[in-house]
Design a protein around this motif. Structure first.
Motif: not given
Length: 147
Positions: A38-40, A61-68
């Motif tokens: 949702h934030g992305l 894998k991209e979600l695991a590497a992307t913090p907000l």
């Protein structure tokens, strides 16, 4: 930038600024698996409207590497400075020098295609529509030069 008086030290800038106080919360795929996409999406739509619906969804894998970071807006302060120089009735207003505002703009440039793509990929209308100009601040000035 503006010159609030006819002196060289009286320059300023029309601006908007905000101070937000609080402790940011880290959002990761593990800590908030529904909040991260949702934030992305919110970030994507804010910077490039329509992009989320056009682009492929992030891989696990991209979600695991992307913090907000999420920051609550419980306490915030906003400052806005706008308008012409404020010479008022002071002695500088009588010097006969030019004073005013020069609008400054930010704009999207011409889209540049990825060189790895074939040259016949059409430009989507949503991308062409981003080529608008938005005023973000103004330069206010005084001048000693005669017109």
């Amino acid at each position: 930038m503006d010159q609030r008086d006819q002196g060289a030290a009286g320059h300023g800038l029309n601006h908007r600024s905000a101070m937000v106080y609080g402790a940011p919360r880290l959002i990761t795929h593990r800590s908030a698996p529904e909040a991260l996409p949702h934030g992305l999406r919110v970030l994507s739509e804010r910077s490039a409207p329509g992009q989320w619906d056009h682009a492929r969804r992030p891989a696990p894998k991209e979600l695991a590497a992307t913090p907000l970071l999420a920051l609550p807006l419980d306490e915030a302060s906003v400052k806005v400075a706008a308008g012409p120089p404020e010479d008022g009735a002071g002695p500088d207003a009588e010097l006969g020098r030019r004073a005013g505002v020069i609008p400054m703009h930010t704009a999207h440039g011409a889209p540049q295609p990825d060189s790895a793509l074939p040259g016949d990929v059409p430009l989507p209308g949503r991308i062409a529509a981003t080529r608008s100009t938005h005023t973000v601040r103004s330069l206010r000035f005084n001048s000693q030069e005669a017109e």
